[in-house]
Scaffold this active site. Structure first.
Site, PDB file in Angstrom:
ATOM      1  N   HIS A 196     -32.478 -79.401  30.923  1.00 13.13           N
ATOM      2  CA  HIS A 196     -31.041 -79.087  31.039  1.00 13.13           C
ATOM      3  C   HIS A 196     -30.280 -79.922  31.656  1.00 13.13           C
ATOM      4  CE1 HIS A 196     -34.063 -75.335  31.456  1.00 13.13           C
ATOM      5  NE2 HIS A 196     -32.919 -74.870  31.177  1.00 13.13           N
ATOM      6  N   GLY A 252     -23.153 -74.752  44.484  1.00  9.59           N
ATOM      7  CA  GLY A 252     -23.634 -74.156  43.470  1.00  9.59           C
ATOM      8  C   GLY A 252     -22.258 -73.947  42.278  1.00  9.59           C
ATOM      9  N   ARG A 267     -16.862 -78.036  42.088  1.00  8.22           N
ATOM     10  CA  ARG A 267     -17.583 -78.382  43.068  1.00  8.22           C
ATOM     11  C   ARG A 267     -18.034 -79.919  43.336  1.00  8.22           C
ATOM     12  NH1 ARG A 267     -15.641 -74.491  47.112  1.00  8.22           N
ATOM     13  NH2 ARG A 267     -14.118 -74.068  46.794  1.00  8.22           N
ATOM     14  N   ARG A 311     -24.842 -77.348  29.272  1.00  5.46           N
ATOM     15  CA  ARG A 311     -24.278 -75.946  29.802  1.00  5.46           C
ATOM     16  C   ARG A 311     -23.438 -75.637  30.849  1.00  5.46           C
ATOM     17  NH1 ARG A 311     -28.565 -71.445  28.683  1.00  5.46           N
ATOM     18  NH2 ARG A 311     -30.506 -72.715  27.952  1.00  5.46           N
ATOM     19  N   ARG A 331     -28.086 -78.326  50.100  1.00  2.00           N
ATOM     20  CA  ARG A 331     -27.499 -77.342  49.342  1.00  2.00           C
ATOM     21  C   ARG A 331     -26.239 -77.176  50.031  1.00  2.00           C
ATOM     22  NH1 ARG A 331     -25.141 -72.953  47.548  1.00  2.00           N
ATOM     23  NH2 ARG A 331     -24.865 -71.164  48.813  1.00  2.00           N
ATOM     24  N   SER A 386     -21.477 -71.451  49.811  1.00  2.00           N
ATOM     25  CA  SER A 386     -20.340 -70.783  51.327  1.00  2.00           C
ATOM     26  C   SER A 386     -21.548 -69.507  51.126  1.00  2.00           C
ATOM     27  CB  SER A 386     -19.020 -69.786  50.658  1.00  2.00           C
ATOM     28  OG  SER A 386     -19.505 -69.600  48.865  1.00  2.00           O
ATOM     29  N   GLU A 393     -26.620 -65.666  51.491  1.00  4.43           N
ATOM     30  CA  GLU A 393     -25.812 -66.814  50.437  1.00  4.43           C
ATOM     31  C   GLU A 393     -27.177 -66.475  49.669  1.00  4.43           C
ATOM     32  OE1 GLU A 393     -28.061 -70.228  49.811  1.00  4.43           O
ATOM     33  OE2 GLU A 393     -29.339 -68.774  50.731  1.00  4.43           O
ATOM     34  N   MET A 394     -28.043 -67.134  48.325  1.00  7.62           N
ATOM     35  CA  MET A 394     -28.437 -66.579  47.333  1.00  7.62           C
ATOM     36  C   MET A 394     -29.329 -67.994  46.995  1.00  7.62           C
ATOM     37  SD  MET A 394     -25.739 -64.130  45.328  1.00  7.62           S
ATOM     38  CE  MET A 394     -26.734 -63.664  43.911  1.00  7.62           C
ATOM     39  N   ASP A 415     -16.322 -65.702  54.070  1.00  2.62           N
ATOM     40  CA  ASP A 415     -16.217 -63.927  54.247  1.00  2.62           C
ATOM     41  C   ASP A 415     -17.410 -63.607  55.078  1.00  2.62           C
ATOM     42  OD1 ASP A 415     -17.745 -64.642  51.295  1.00  2.62           O
ATOM     43  OD2 ASP A 415     -18.774 -62.596  52.662  1.00  2.62           O
ATOM     44  N   ARG A 474     -10.509 -73.071  51.586  1.00  2.00           N
ATOM     45  CA  ARG A 474     -11.311 -73.452  50.616  1.00  2.00           C
ATOM     46  C   ARG A 474     -11.949 -75.163  50.924  1.00  2.00           C
ATOM     47  NH1 ARG A 474     -14.606 -68.420  48.586  1.00  2.00           N
ATOM     48  NH2 ARG A 474     -13.128 -66.352  49.292  1.00  2.00           N
TER      49      ARG A 474
HETATM   50  N1  HPA Z   1     -23.658 -62.362  49.624  1.00  2.00           N
HETATM   51  C1  HPA Z   1     -24.506 -62.899  48.848  1.00  2.00           C
HETATM   52  N2  HPA Z   1     -23.618 -64.285  48.901  1.00  2.00           N
HETATM   53  C2  HPA Z   1     -22.701 -65.161  49.306  1.00  2.00           C
HETATM   54  C3  HPA Z   1     -21.646 -64.684  50.070  1.00  2.00           C
HETATM   55  C4  HPA Z   1     -22.169 -62.699  50.148  1.00  2.00           C
HETATM   56  O1  HPA Z   1     -21.586 -61.607  50.932  1.00  2.00           O
HETATM   57  N3  HPA Z   1     -20.993 -64.468  50.571  1.00  2.00           N
HETATM   58  C5  HPA Z   1     -20.809 -65.319  49.785  1.00  2.00           C
HETATM   59  N4  HPA Z   1     -21.765 -66.440  48.961  1.00  2.00           N
END
Ligand code: HPA
Length: 234
Positions: free
Chosen positions: A4, A20, A24, A43, A87, A90, A179-180, A204, A217
């Site tokens: 990758h 992510g 960016r 990719r 990392r 957001s 976040e994720m 948010d 942002r």
């Molecule tokens: N959920 C998951 N990941 C995010 C969110 C959220 O509300 N906002 C920014 N990243």
């Protein structure tokens, strides 16, 4: 070269910032690094290497979610020798005192699941940030007068959440934001003896429904990049 990342080993720095979003990564490299050059576009996941105050740095997209981040971080650590991985991204606020644009430094991250769950099996491993990076990031954020919160976050598997009860439990237990990606970054850093941190901007808010206007942002993202770079080389 890996599956990758189409770069030579010498193209990737020991210090890697991981937004992510690949665009960016491009913006941050062009804005904050000297002599940034494209080192990966496999990719469409862009990676750039340049220098920050004379120090080599790679800024590489991680994609969204822990499975995507896991691919890039495994290859960056195991094949390219990355040692410090931060990392920058957001998150969604989960506490009333956490406001839009605030900076979150994730001390640890809770998950329902992660790409490492298979090896931890019945263990609830506690992924944690590198303390030296965390402390340096706190100092860097204070110099910028950013409102900063340090504590636990939640790395969710889903953005479109069908389990509001989980968010309620996270909020009840003091989790600052969702976040994720961060938990798996911390798992991998622990496994391979690397330093890791997640520096996040609240874009948010789950309780108020507020969201950062798109015009704001870039500025918030810029603060985060500088906090991460200053922490990496403190
Ligand atoms: N959920 C998951 N990941 C995010 C969110 C959220 O509300 N906002 C920014 N990243």
């Amino acid at each position: 070269m890996t599956v990758h990342i189409g770069a030579q080993k010498s193209d990737i720095a020991e210090t890697v910032l991981l937004p992510g979003d690949p665009y960016r990564a491009k913006w941050a490299a062009e804005t904050f690094l000297k002599d940034a050059k494209l080192v990966n576009d496999v990719r469409g996941m862009l990676g750039f290497t340049g220098t920050y105050q004379g120090n080599p740095v790679t800024i590489h997209g991680s994609g969204m979610g822990m499975p995507s981040l896991s691919i890039y971080v495994n290859e960056l650590i195991r094949d390219f020798g990355a040692k410090t991985l931060i990392r920058i991204g957001s998150c969604g606020g989960m506490q009333p005192h956490v406001g839009i644009r605030d900076v979150i430094l994730a001390m640890t991250s809770t998950t329902l699941n992660s790409p490492s769950s298979g090896i931890f099996k019945d263990l609830n491993f506690a992924p944690c940030a590198d303390y030296g990076l965390l402390k340096a990031a706190e100092i860097a954020a204070a110099k910028k007068s950013c409102t900063t919160h340090i504590g636990g976050i939640y790395s969710s598997d889903v953005f479109y959440d069908e389990r509001p009860d989980l968010n309620e439990q996270m909020t009840r237990h003091g989790i600052l934001a969702v976040e994720m990606e961060a938990a798996e970054l911390y798992n991998l850093a622990a496994r391979y003896g690397c330093r890791a941190l997640a520096v996040l901007t609240v874009s948010d808010h789950l309780q108020t429904g507020e969201a950062l206007p798109s015009a704001d942002r870039e500025k918030s993202f810029g603060d985060m990049v500088e906090i991460a770079l200053d922490a990496a080389f403190a």
